[in-house]
Design a protein around this motif. Structure first.
Motif, PDB file in Angstrom:
ATOM      1  N   ASP A   1       0.816  -1.221   0.000  1.00 27.85           N
ATOM      2  CA  ASP A   1       0.000   0.000   0.000  1.00 27.85           C
ATOM      3  C   ASP A   1       0.845   1.265   0.000  1.00 27.85           C
ATOM      4  OD1 ASP A   1       1.054   0.027   2.526  1.00 27.85           O
ATOM      5  OD2 ASP A   1      -0.875  -0.049   3.584  1.00 27.85           O
TER       6      ASP A   1
ATOM      7  N   ARG B   1      -3.968   5.713  -7.303  1.00 25.24           N
ATOM      8  CA  ARG B   1      -5.390   6.068  -7.368  1.00 25.24           C
ATOM      9  C   ARG B   1      -5.577   7.449  -8.027  1.00 25.24           C
ATOM     10  NH1 ARG B   1      -9.282   4.248  -3.907  1.00 25.24           N
ATOM     11  NH2 ARG B   1      -7.722   3.793  -2.314  1.00 25.24           N
ATOM     12  N   GLU B   2      -4.797   8.426  -7.591  1.00 23.82           N
ATOM     13  CA  GLU B   2      -4.909   9.782  -8.142  1.00 23.82           C
ATOM     14  C   GLU B   2      -4.556   9.792  -9.630  1.00 23.82           C
ATOM     15  OE1 GLU B   2      -6.117  12.532  -6.674  1.00 23.82           O
ATOM     16  OE2 GLU B   2      -6.651  11.160  -5.051  1.00 23.82           O
TER      17      GLU B   2
ATOM     18  N   GLU C   1      -2.207   5.439  -2.956  1.00 17.97           N
ATOM     19  CA  GLU C   1      -2.911   6.703  -3.206  1.00 17.97           C
ATOM     20  C   GLU C   1      -2.374   7.411  -4.436  1.00 17.97           C
ATOM     21  OE1 GLU C   1      -5.742   7.602  -1.838  1.00 17.97           O
ATOM     22  OE2 GLU C   1      -5.532   5.638  -0.889  1.00 17.97           O
TER      23      GLU C   1
END
Length: 441
Positions: A402, A409-410, A406
């Protein structure tokens, strides 16, 4: 013969002779001609262009700068397929078994991925035990017995191309059609097949952005093949969104297996039927590409293509149980949805951004030393033309870390363009280029 005179001639718009082209390619490959002189010549070529005869001569010189593969001991007409690169392009894993099941031998050398486009070898290596390094003798024997083998490219295939590309990359001379065509075709011709089907990608996820530019590139490569006694067909296909839904190594293998079982996405299935039909036609097993497509479709429906995939994987040491039960392939501990921020219709998906997002998750290489996570990648849910509501899932991110979730994802959210109006499904095949002309769709 002097390099200075060759540079001077091309600078002033002259056409180089076969001997002059061979002189500079051989000299540069051996380290006898310095980078700065070849850089000057590349810029002169970029500005003043090469004619078709020069392009054929350049291809031949680069092709013979290293090893060439002799496939004459393989029975039948050998047909190869080359894609100029795309996102979610797992066609080799489908086309090899489909075409081989029709009796056309496929002896293929493939590459690895670097950057946003995945490599066929990396995808195949997500299958446990699969070996991409095979001796020449075993390679030829396997094609004769199974009808299909896919291995890594020899390091000494077209070494001049590796050196020339390195210079082009730092001297702003990459995007010249003659230099691109010679780079692609020198390697494919050195690999020894009798005929080649070229999948020339065009659009946001491709190197060539315009249809006219892709057709021009296709025409030059077809001419090169003809000039060197090989049958070549170029298919201009859209890459304004990823092919299929899966992007990432094991994910793409799973989608290829589903397609061979009749369950895969429509765009991937349609493209493989068209490309496969042309390969079967060039391999002499069909009178027309259309008849070839029917034979390939029969191989799909009967299960013969799926059985050929299993035989191919087994022959190269792969775990066939993973083909029969794809859930056994590498997976991801983390599967996260990406939700739409607005309602409307998907108008565009920036393919290269999807590929970069998958690389961030671990599916690709950011450097040559990067270690690939075979279970990482992206599975799209919404594609161009689909309606979407705010909060609805656009795609799923698959990863085993992980750390950069993010960021991926962006990046993926930024790849989606959503508008209020209806959007037509983009065209998959824009044109077919053959020796006798171009047909646009």
């Amino acid at each position: 013969m002097r390099m200075y005179d060759i540079i001077h001639k091309k600078r002033d718009g002259g056409a180089l002779t076969k001997e002059e082209i061979r002189f500079f390619v051989e000299g540069y490959t051996k380290g006898e001609i310095p980078d700065y002189q070849v850089s000057a010549l590349l810029m002169a070529i970029f500005l003043n262009k090469m004619d078709r005869r020069e392009t054929v001569d350049l291809t031949e010189a680069v092709m013979h700068s290293g090893d060439t593969v002799d496939l004459s001991s393989i029975n039948g007409l050998k047909v190869d397929k080359h894609s100029t690169g795309g996102v979610g392009d797992k066609t080799t894993i489908l086309l090899g078994p489909m075409v081989a099941a029709c009796g056309v031998p496929v002896a293929k050398m493939s590459g690895r991925g670097l950057g946003h486009t995945g490599g066929t070898l990396d995808k195949l290596e997500s299958i446990g035990g699969f070996m991409v390094e095979v001796s020449s003798e075993d390679f030829i024997r396997q094609v004769n017995e199974v009808g299909l083998a896919v291995i890594g490219q020899s390091k000494n295939i077209a070494p001049a191309d590796k050196k020339l590309y390195g210079l082009r990359d730092v001297t702003a001379t990459v995007d010249d059609v003659s230099l691109i065509a010679a780079s692609v075709m020198s390697k494919k011709l050195a690999a020894g097949s009798d005929a080649i089907v070229l999948d020339v990608k065009v659009g946001s996820g491709a190197f060539v952005k315009t249809i006219d530019g892709a057709i021009e590139l296709g025409q030059i490569m077809v001419d090169i093949g003809d000039g060197m006694g090989r049958a070549v067909i170029a298919v201009i296909t859209g890459m304004d969104q990823p092919l299929g839904y899966a992007v990432g190594n094991a994910l793409e293998v799973k989608e290829a297996i589903a397609t061979l079982r009749g369950e895969g996405p429509q765009d991937l299935r349609e493209l493989c039927l068209r490309l496969g039909g042309m390969m079967v036609y060039l391999g002499g097993k069909a009178k027309t590409p259309e008849e070839g497509s029917e034979l390939v479709l029969d191989a799909l429906r009967s299960g013969a293509a799926f059985e050929k995939l299993k035989a191919f994987v087994a022959a190269q040491g792969g775990d066939v149980s993973q083909i029969e039960s794809p859930e056994l392939l590498p997976g991801a501990k983390i599967i996260e949805p990406v939700l739409s921020l607005k309602s409307g219709h998907v108008a565009h998906i920036q393919s290269d951004e999807v590929g970069i997002s998958a690389t961030i998750l671990g599916a690709g290489r950011e450097t040559l030393e990067s270690v690939i996570d075979h279970g990482a990648g992206i599975v799209l849910v919404k594609k161009v033309g689909d309606a979407v509501k705010q909060g609805e899932v656009l795609a799923y991110l698959h990863t085993n870390s992980d750390q950069r979730l993010e960021e991926a994802r962006e990046r993926l959210l930024g790849a989606y363009e959503i508008q209020a109006e209806d959007v037509p499904v983009p065209k998959l095949i824009h044109a077919i280029v053959r020796k006798d002309g171009v047909v646009r769709y």
